[in-house]
Design an enzyme around this catalytic site. Structure first.
Site, mmCIF file in Angstrom:
data_model
loop_
_atom_site.group_PDB
_atom_site.id
_atom_site.type_symbol
_atom_site.label_atom_id
_atom_site.label_comp_id
_atom_site.label_asym_id
_atom_site.label_seq_id
_atom_site.Cartn_x
_atom_site.Cartn_y
_atom_site.Cartn_z
ATOM 1 N N ASP A 111 0.825 -1.206 0.000
ATOM 2 C CA ASP A 111 0.000 0.000 0.000
ATOM 3 C C ASP A 111 0.856 1.252 0.000
ATOM 4 O OD1 ASP A 111 -2.925 -0.878 0.385
ATOM 5 O OD2 ASP A 111 -1.886 -2.033 1.919
ATOM 6 N N SER A 112 1.877 1.257 0.835
ATOM 7 C CA SER A 112 2.709 2.452 0.956
ATOM 8 C C SER A 112 3.502 2.721 -0.318
ATOM 9 C CB SER A 112 3.652 2.319 2.152
ATOM 10 O OG SER A 112 2.912 2.161 3.346
#
Length: 405
Positions: free
Chosen positions: A178-179
């Protein structure tokens, strides 16, 4: 020295004057918006009335909100809006006409279901940069599948490489997929804004989580295509790069040593008492050292086992060999480098408390990012945002009574 949240002399940030609307929840999209907000953009986060972003309830909570929320939503304005109601969608369209960037991380097609797909957004706001994050992107046979970071790490190649040889793959202890997507979203948004300065037109930035992971896979693809090599799990070492591994010291602490540079290897082996290996012509370059991987690693491991982590680090630091103890968060909080670089900010929190949060990255010399406030209460800025759109107090109260906000 930590930045003062209320210091008017602090830099407004390089993105001051830009407005960002965040539609989405959890990690990837909100992480991208967080970074834009840290560098001065006004970020308006739209949340569902009554519940808000689910991340408010993730992991350790304080007064009903997660401590993660304090970081993930810092510098953002929270407004509640029921996007299932016609009135809510009407307010959303008015918001969209007033912002520079839209960040959304719904499953592909959700904006279109609301009647605000890219063509309609272009009509509402020709200069709007639309940043769309999803598991598989806006096209392709998988686009309609749900895709979280863990899935992206798996299909993007990262999980296959993580863990010990012959054992099941493991995950990194954070939502790295996600990051990584959030970082790519920020890059895309900034490039689109630069292009808008030339053309006056916005565009769609299509970020797929699995592609963001795949973009980190170094030489994986050309090695497979050209040489048929499928890189496998290798534990703590880097295959084909010697020596680069994790070793156990006498006191049980773990030490990472990166001695894979040619000159560094020579200094390393000299420092640990093996000048014969330091001066061995067959180990002078990486391709030669690869042939002696097991011997080199065993030699370094034996030396580390005879040292405490502190004594080993002292020797390696004098020899200018890259090395570090593997830090826990307790180690990080005590480390002077983190403190000197303002990576451990502390801010007022709750009624009388204080909370440490990570500092802002990257460091800009003239227009640094900053934490202006921590994650807001649900709907804390609803009235302010609606007022700025031209709605009066009576209308706002009616919206609240009707469940629109």
């Amino acid at each position: 020295m930590n930045p003062d949240l209320n210091d008017p002399s602090s830099s407004a940030g390089p993105l001051s004057g830009f407005k960002v609307l965040e539609l989405g929840t959890l990690i990837a999209g909100p992480f991208a918006s967080r970074i834009l907000g840290e560098f001065g953009a006004e970020v308006i986060k739209v949340e569902a009335p009554g519940s808000g972003d689910p991340i408010r309830k993730w992991r350790v909570l304080h007064e009903g909100n997660s401590l993660w929320w304090a970081v993930q939503a810092r510098n953002k304005k929270s407004m509640t809006l029921n996007l299932k109601s016609p009135q809510g969608l009407g307010i959303l369209k008015k918001l969209l006409a007033s912002v520079d960037v839209l960040v959304e991380n719904f499953r592909p097609g959700q904006l279109e279901k609301w009647g605000i797909g890219p063509e309609e957004l272009q009509r509402i706001n020709p200069g709007l940069v639309v940043v769309r994050l999803s598991g598989y992107g806006q096209s392709g046979p998988y686009k309609d599948r749900p895709g979280f970071g863990a899935i992206a790490e798996s299909i993007g190649g990262m999980r296959y490489l993580s863990g010990e040889p012959g054992k099941p793959p493991v995950r990194v202890g954070i939502s790295i997929g996600d990051s990584l997507a959030g970082l790519h979203a920020v890059i895309g948004a900034l490039m689109a804004l630069l292009n808008r300065q030339k053309t006056g037109r916005g565009q769609v930035v299509d970020v797929a989580l699995y592609e963001s992971v795949f973009n980190m896979m170094e030489s994986l693809l050309p090695e497979y295509d050209f040489a048929g090599v499928v890189r496998e799990r290798s534990g703590a070492s880097l295959p084909g790069i010697v020596p680069s591994n994790t070793y156990t010291c006498r006191d049980g602490a773990y030490l990472v040593i990166g001695g894979n540079g040619d000159a560094i290897f020579k200094r390393l082996m000299t420092a640990i008492g093996h000048p014969d290996m330091a001066n061995n012509p067959d180990m002078a370059s990486n391709d030669g050292r690869v042939r002696h991987t097991e011997l080199i690693d065993q030699t370094i491991a034996q030396w580390c086992a005879s040292q405490t982590v502190d004594s080993a680090l002292a020797v390696l630091e004098r020899a200018e060999v890259p090395a570090s103890k593997i830090y826990s968060i307790a180690d990080i909080v005590q480390d002077p480098q983190f403190q000197a670089r303002q990576m451990l900010e502390e801010h007022p929190f709750g009624e009388e408390g204080r909370l440490k949060v990570p500092g802002v990255v990257p460091k800009l010399s003239e227009t640094p990012g900053r934490t202006r406030w921590l994650g807001p209460k649900l709907g804390e800025h609803t009235a302010e945002v609606l007022g700025n759109l031209g709605y009066g107090q009576r209308e706002i109260e009616q919206f609240r009574a009707d469940g629109v906000i």
